[in-house]
Enzyme design. Structure first.
Site, short mmCIF file in Angstrom:
data_model
loop_
_atom_site.label_atom_id
_atom_site.label_comp_id
_atom_site.label_asym_id
_atom_site.label_seq_id
_atom_site.Cartn_x
_atom_site.Cartn_y
_atom_site.Cartn_z
N SER A 151 0.84 -1.20 0.00
CA SER A 151 0.00 0.00 0.00
C SER A 151 0.88 1.26 0.00
O SER A 151 1.75 1.41 -0.85
CB SER A 151 -0.96 -0.05 1.19
OG SER A 151 -2.02 0.86 1.04
N ASP A 192 -5.83 -3.49 -2.35
CA ASP A 192 -4.78 -3.23 -1.36
C ASP A 192 -4.15 -4.52 -0.83
O ASP A 192 -4.83 -5.43 -0.36
CB ASP A 192 -5.42 -2.46 -0.20
CG ASP A 192 -4.41 -1.88 0.76
OD1 ASP A 192 -3.24 -2.28 0.74
OD2 ASP A 192 -4.81 -1.00 1.55
#
Length: 326
Positions: A38, A152
């Site tokens: 991320s 993510d």
């Protein structure tokens, strides 16, 4: 001996990674391999490209309104923000185009939305990898790549220690941004977490009046919003506040939809982080204290960098001892 750095997920809190890297270099740690998840992949791409300094200058200049403009808040298929300008800034100013061009090896982790499998990037275009890794569910749209829909990496591997080892690291330094969101910490700092939740809601409310209307808490009554049961519950509320009963706990206001999403993600990533680190422990764990920062406060970079630096300095002697640094 190869030293790997695993940079964890955490939205805006990820600017703390910059301070961590700066402090590690100052005490003599030379990083050979980087794995990012991320926001950790965003910072990791800049670091591996040798462009951490311009990234630092840029993030320190961001204001709240600039962040709103960069995020592109609105209705996008699969997410509330497009993030197009944020990732374009990475491509144009802070990263090379491909993994093969990087100064240091970089691994990036994402999640296959349908199979739930971890997807690792080591080669090819960096922008696609970082966009996939940063696609926070509900916030950013999922990314279509090679026939897969990716989100993510923090959903399955918030701090990719295993990826560092797979890339040849003998010693792994991990940076977890989720230490303050463990159940014990959340219980002790409930009010602070509620305030962070509200700050995230306010961030989106400032962008568009329409989004403010859609994502108000259930305690507020809107024309055309909510079902009949919601309206009947609201009408049943007394107009004046009654004195609290002895021993009763004060009821918190109902969270907004954005608040529910952000808090749920914090809980999810904290639990997954704890589980993954227990099964695949790093040699050195760095945990910045970030309970005062909400997930969208990208404009508080100076404070985040400072806490990142402090988190290293607090254990600097331990790091130097374990790495046998003079």
């Amino acid at each position: 001996m190869k030293i790997g750095l695993a940079l964890g997920s955490g939205a805006s809190r990820g600017w703390a990674h910059i301070g961590v890297i700066q402090a590690l270099e100052e005490i003599g740690v030379q990083i050979d391999v980087i794995a990012g998840c991320s926001i950790g992949s965003y910072v990791g791409a800049a670091y591996a490209s040798g462009k951490l300094a311009p990234l630092t200058e840029w993030v320190n200049s961001l204001t709240e309104w600039q962040v709103l403009a960069l995020m592109g808040v609105g209705l996008h298929r699969g997410g509330l923000v497009s993030g197009q300008k944020v990732f374009q800034a990475l491509k144009d100013n802070f990263s090379f185009e491909t993994f093969e061009q990087l100064h240091k090896p970089l691994g990036v982790v994402a999640t296959d939305l349908y199979s739930g499998r971890e997807v690792n990037f080591y080669q090819g275009p960096i922008l696609a990898a970082v966009r996939s890794s940063c696609a926070i569910p509900g916030l950013f749209p999922p990314v279509s790549y090679n026939g897969r829909w990716l989100v993510d990496g923090g959903v399955v591997n918030p701090v990719p220690v295993n990826l560092c080892r797979h890339m040849g690291a003998d010693i792994v330094i991990a940076v977890s941004l989720n230490a303050d969101f463990r159940p014990q910490a959340a219980e002790a700092n409930q009010q602070e977490h509620e305030q962070n939740q509200q700050k995230t809601t306010d961030f989106f409310s400032k962008s568009q009046a329409q989004i403010q209307q859609w994502f108000k808490g259930n305690g507020e009554k809107d024309k055309g919003v909510g079902d009949e049961s919601d309206q009947s519950d609201q009408s049943a509320e007394p107009e004046t506040e009654s004195p609290p009963m002895v021993g009763a706990t004060k009821k918190s206001p109902a969270p907004s939809m954005i608040g529910v999403m952000s808090s749920s993600l914090d809980i999810l990533q904290a639990r997954v982080t704890r589980s993954r680190l227990a099964g695949e422990p790093p040699d050195i764990l760095i945990e910045p204290q970030l309970q005062a920062f909400s997930m969208m406060e990208f404009f508080r970079a100076q404070e985040l960098l400072e806490e990142g630096r402090n988190s290293v300095l607090r254990i600097a002697e331990q790091i130097k001892y374990q790495l046998r640094l003079d």
